[in-house]
Design a protein around this motif. Sequence first.
Motif, PDB file in Angstrom:
ATOM      1  N   CYS A 197      45.844  29.173   9.807  1.00 11.25           N
ATOM      2  CA  CYS A 197      44.730  29.119   9.024  1.00 11.25           C
ATOM      3  C   CYS A 197      43.902  30.634   8.905  1.00 11.25           C
ATOM      4  O   CYS A 197      42.831  30.668   9.129  1.00 11.25           O
ATOM      5  N   GLU A 198      44.888  31.747   8.886  1.00 11.31           N
ATOM      6  CA  GLU A 198      44.322  33.002   9.028  1.00 11.31           C
ATOM      7  C   GLU A 198      43.412  33.480   7.674  1.00 11.31           C
ATOM      8  O   GLU A 198      43.939  32.916   6.624  1.00 11.31           O
ATOM      9  N   PRO A 199      42.502  33.754   7.801  1.00 11.32           N
ATOM     10  CA  PRO A 199      41.620  34.253   6.596  1.00 11.32           C
ATOM     11  C   PRO A 199      42.346  34.892   5.424  1.00 11.32           C
ATOM     12  O   PRO A 199      43.164  36.097   5.763  1.00 11.32           O
ATOM     13  N   ARG A 200      42.022  34.609   4.160  1.00 13.14           N
ATOM     14  CA  ARG A 200      42.464  35.175   3.080  1.00 13.14           C
ATOM     15  C   ARG A 200      41.617  36.652   2.834  1.00 13.14           C
ATOM     16  O   ARG A 200      40.446  36.710   3.228  1.00 13.14           O
ATOM     17  N   LEU A 201      42.120  37.646   2.380  1.00 11.16           N
ATOM     18  CA  LEU A 201      41.576  38.776   2.016  1.00 11.16           C
ATOM     19  C   LEU A 201      41.796  39.297   0.538  1.00 11.16           C
ATOM     20  O   LEU A 201      42.834  39.225   0.047  1.00 11.16           O
ATOM     21  N   ALA A 202      40.328  39.227  -0.409  1.00 14.85           N
ATOM     22  CA  ALA A 202      40.463  39.574  -1.493  1.00 14.85           C
ATOM     23  C   ALA A 202      41.326  38.693  -2.532  1.00 14.85           C
ATOM     24  O   ALA A 202      42.078  38.977  -3.345  1.00 14.85           O
ATOM     25  N   GLY A 203      41.033  37.355  -2.174  1.00 13.34           N
ATOM     26  CA  GLY A 203      41.909  36.452  -2.916  1.00 13.34           C
ATOM     27  C   GLY A 203      43.413  36.308  -2.604  1.00 13.34           C
ATOM     28  O   GLY A 203      44.025  35.542  -3.056  1.00 13.34           O
ATOM     29  N   GLU A 204      44.053  37.192  -1.820  1.00 15.72           N
ATOM     30  CA  GLU A 204      45.516  37.098  -1.547  1.00 15.72           C
ATOM     31  C   GLU A 204      45.691  36.316  -0.188  1.00 15.72           C
ATOM     32  O   GLU A 204      44.676  35.882   0.616  1.00 15.72           O
ATOM     33  N   ASP A 205      46.705  35.712  -0.243  1.00 14.20           N
ATOM     34  CA  ASP A 205      47.278  34.421   1.066  1.00 14.20           C
ATOM     35  C   ASP A 205      47.165  35.257   2.314  1.00 14.20           C
ATOM     36  O   ASP A 205      47.245  36.247   2.527  1.00 14.20           O
ATOM     37  N   ALA A 206      47.200  34.253   3.322  1.00 12.51           N
ATOM     38  CA  ALA A 206      46.947  34.767   4.758  1.00 12.51           C
ATOM     39  C   ALA A 206      47.896  35.770   4.995  1.00 12.51           C
ATOM     40  O   ALA A 206      49.034  35.809   5.051  1.00 12.51           O
ATOM     41  N   THR A 207      47.385  37.092   5.253  1.00 11.39           N
ATOM     42  CA  THR A 207      48.143  38.190   5.574  1.00 11.39           C
ATOM     43  C   THR A 207      47.466  38.844   6.734  1.00 11.39           C
ATOM     44  O   THR A 207      47.669  40.147   6.841  1.00 11.39           O
ATOM     45  N   VAL A 208      46.689  38.391   7.655  1.00  5.42           N
ATOM     46  CA  VAL A 208      46.249  39.053   8.834  1.00  5.42           C
ATOM     47  C   VAL A 208      47.518  39.404   9.564  1.00  5.42           C
ATOM     48  O   VAL A 208      48.420  38.525   9.599  1.00  5.42           O
ATOM     49  N   LEU A 209      47.226  40.562  10.423  1.00  5.97           N
ATOM     50  CA  LEU A 209      48.382  41.017  10.872  1.00  5.97           C
ATOM     51  C   LEU A 209      49.317  40.056  11.938  1.00  5.97           C
ATOM     52  O   LEU A 209      50.641  40.456  12.095  1.00  5.97           O
ATOM     53  N   GLY A 210      48.568  39.377  12.602  1.00  5.68           N
ATOM     54  CA  GLY A 210      49.234  38.593  13.631  1.00  5.68           C
ATOM     55  C   GLY A 210      48.528  37.711  14.511  1.00  5.68           C
ATOM     56  O   GLY A 210      46.930  37.947  14.441  1.00  5.68           O
ATOM     57  N   ALA A 211      48.755  37.113  15.388  1.00  8.74           N
ATOM     58  CA  ALA A 211      48.061  36.239  16.336  1.00  8.74           C
ATOM     59  C   ALA A 211      47.764  36.880  17.515  1.00  8.74           C
ATOM     60  O   ALA A 211      46.864  36.328  18.366  1.00  8.74           O
ATOM     61  N   SER A 212      48.493  38.000  17.856  1.00  9.49           N
ATOM     62  CA  SER A 212      48.435  38.761  19.193  1.00  9.49           C
ATOM     63  C   SER A 212      47.078  39.526  19.244  1.00  9.49           C
ATOM     64  O   SER A 212      46.615  39.851  18.244  1.00  9.49           O
ATOM     65  N   PRO A 213      46.628  39.697  20.298  1.00 12.90           N
ATOM     66  CA  PRO A 213      45.427  40.642  20.844  1.00 12.90           C
ATOM     67  C   PRO A 213      45.348  42.013  20.170  1.00 12.90           C
ATOM     68  O   PRO A 213      44.417  42.311  19.511  1.00 12.90           O
ATOM     69  N   ALA A 214      46.774  42.444  20.251  1.00 14.34           N
ATOM     70  CA  ALA A 214      46.994  44.139  19.754  1.00 14.34           C
ATOM     71  C   ALA A 214      46.766  43.871  18.101  1.00 14.34           C
ATOM     72  O   ALA A 214      46.064  44.777  17.600  1.00 14.34           O
ATOM     73  N   MET A 215      47.354  43.011  17.484  1.00 13.99           N
ATOM     74  CA  MET A 215      47.260  43.104  15.866  1.00 13.99           C
ATOM     75  C   MET A 215      46.041  42.560  15.528  1.00 13.99           C
ATOM     76  O   MET A 215      45.527  42.702  14.699  1.00 13.99           O
ATOM     77  N   ARG A 216      45.156  41.561  16.251  1.00  9.43           N
ATOM     78  CA  ARG A 216      44.096  41.350  15.908  1.00  9.43           C
ATOM     79  C   ARG A 216      42.992  42.355  16.071  1.00  9.43           C
ATOM     80  O   ARG A 216      42.199  42.311  14.995  1.00  9.43           O
ATOM     81  N   ILE A 232      51.421  50.501  16.929  1.00  5.67           N
ATOM     82  CA  ILE A 232      51.814  48.793  16.647  1.00  5.67           C
ATOM     83  C   ILE A 232      52.941  48.435  17.671  1.00  5.67           C
ATOM     84  O   ILE A 232      53.903  49.282  17.457  1.00  5.67           O
ATOM     85  N   PRO A 233      52.507  47.608  18.525  1.00  5.24           N
ATOM     86  CA  PRO A 233      53.641  47.242  19.614  1.00  5.24           C
ATOM     87  C   PRO A 233      54.897  46.742  19.075  1.00  5.24           C
ATOM     88  O   PRO A 233      54.801  46.043  17.862  1.00  5.24           O
ATOM     89  N   PRO A 234      56.207  46.738  19.595  1.00  2.00           N
ATOM     90  CA  PRO A 234      57.296  46.040  18.963  1.00  2.00           C
ATOM     91  C   PRO A 234      57.186  44.624  19.189  1.00  2.00           C
ATOM     92  O   PRO A 234      56.114  44.219  20.189  1.00  2.00           O
ATOM     93  N   LEU A 235      57.961  43.850  18.425  1.00  2.20           N
ATOM     94  CA  LEU A 235      57.431  42.557  18.449  1.00  2.20           C
ATOM     95  C   LEU A 235      57.796  41.741  19.796  1.00  2.20           C
ATOM     96  O   LEU A 235      57.294  40.677  20.104  1.00  2.20           O
ATOM     97  N   ARG A 236      58.926  42.384  20.778  1.00  2.00           N
ATOM     98  CA  ARG A 236      59.124  41.891  22.046  1.00  2.00           C
ATOM     99  C   ARG A 236      57.848  41.958  22.908  1.00  2.00           C
ATOM    100  O   ARG A 236      57.923  41.328  24.009  1.00  2.00           O
ATOM    101  N   GLU A 237      56.982  42.906  22.672  1.00  2.00           N
ATOM    102  CA  GLU A 237      55.578  42.990  23.496  1.00  2.00           C
ATOM    103  C   GLU A 237      54.508  42.075  22.922  1.00  2.00           C
ATOM    104  O   GLU A 237      53.548  42.123  23.493  1.00  2.00           O
ATOM    105  N   ARG A 238      54.809  41.412  21.871  1.00  4.33           N
ATOM    106  CA  ARG A 238      53.635  40.502  21.340  1.00  4.33           C
ATOM    107  C   ARG A 238      54.360  39.017  20.809  1.00  4.33           C
ATOM    108  O   ARG A 238      54.277  38.855  19.659  1.00  4.33           O
ATOM    109  N   ARG A 239      54.719  38.467  21.938  1.00  7.85           N
ATOM    110  CA  ARG A 239      55.473  37.188  21.807  1.00  7.85           C
ATOM    111  C   ARG A 239      54.676  36.203  20.922  1.00  7.85           C
ATOM    112  O   ARG A 239      55.164  35.624  20.054  1.00  7.85           O
TER     113      ARG A 239
END
Length: 455
Positions: A125-144, A307-314
């Motif tokens: 349930c990531e928040p929407r931005l400007a009417g667009e669907d959830a596209t917050v960058l990710g759940a990891s601390p780095a992306m948040r 932006i860390p690689p995906l293997r560093e933000r499981r």
Amino acid sequence: MNAHPHLCLIEDDPIMGESLVDRFRLEGFEVDWHRAGEPARRALARRRYDAVLSDIRLPDGDGGQIYLGLLQQCEPTSASLPPFIFITGFGTIDRAVELMKAGAADYVTKPFDLDRLVERVRSLCEPRLAGEDATVLGASPAMRRIAEAMPRLAAQAETLLICGESGVGKEHVARLYHRHICAAAGRDRPFVAVNCAALPEPLMEAELFGYERGAFTGASRAKRGLLEQADGGCLFLDEVGDMPLAMQAKLLRVLQDHVVVRLGCQTPTKVAFRLVCATHRDLKAMVAQGQFREDLYYRIDVITLRIPPLRERREDIVHYLHAFVDDFNRRHPGERRRVDVRTEQLLLRYGWPGNVRELKNAVERACILSPAPLLSPAAFFSDPLRDEVPAAPQFSRSLADYLAAVEREFIQSVLREHDGQIGRTAEALGISRKNLWERMRRLGLSHGKTESREL
């Protein structure tokens, strides 16, 4: 959707319910707590929730019936149904699996890891931005952290430099920055993306700066360049490290003087745009080697986002996995797909050298080719359209045996990719050399079998 996700909690245990309410509210959620099924059913009928967290056993019935009733009302697409996560004890696991097959998002078994539950709910349930669907960058601390900084960057930063491996989502970050700029301005502004690695050097100047009619052979009409098209908006220079040195000097002049001169024209045109540069290269090392202009580097290295690689933000693997499946379901409502819980665990073990781009393509391929709605591990580890592919690991009666077989096959493949070198393989897997040795010993992978050259 509000900035704070709205969670519907259905839990009759007062101790557990209070604990969950306190934790989710500390994490920024709005929580409505219902201690029985009937009041929860009425609330779900009149309010919109971003997610539902429900115990299966309730004093007045089965929490799954609430979900199945809503699902029936929302047929055929279930577009308005919030994602459900069920809390289950040992005696109701089979019921939870049935609900997953019906389309529920997930289930957790008691006792559960509260931190992981919070992140799982947040990813749904990531928040929407400007009417667009959830596209917050990710759940990891780095992306948040990057997502949380976006409003401030959009308000104040004129230049961004985004660094990271290919496929980590650098353009996605740039577009989020741009959307925040548009939201603050209350209107759309242009976003012009340029792949510096894809433009041939002889054409780059004409594409970037534009040209007048007759400026060169074939110029039958005047054309605005990409720099002019970005005026008032955002210019995204992807793979800026691949821009030729001569073009770097001309770009620097534009950034300093805020004017563009088309080919075949003497009159300068004023331009003003936000600049976002992205690269997978080490620009500072390129400056030292004379491959990138030092003055341009310091001009664009104002605010740097790494932006860390995906293997560093499981944490983001499962987040993106479900986001891509949900996107497929929205585009193909008649072919709804769900993720097997075993699939999540296997994908978490993979190193994803192609990062988010590779994961997205893997999900799209699995959704298209899977003969069943439930995406099993076989949907990701085999490809029926190719003649010679390694067979997917076979299912066994034991999940532990299955996971061990997949882990063994994957470690062998990464060892082969790195010529059997233990240090490089461990780095690619995101684990220590000692951890790799222990796994190899446990899985029966001897040094000789992997043809390692490293002493």
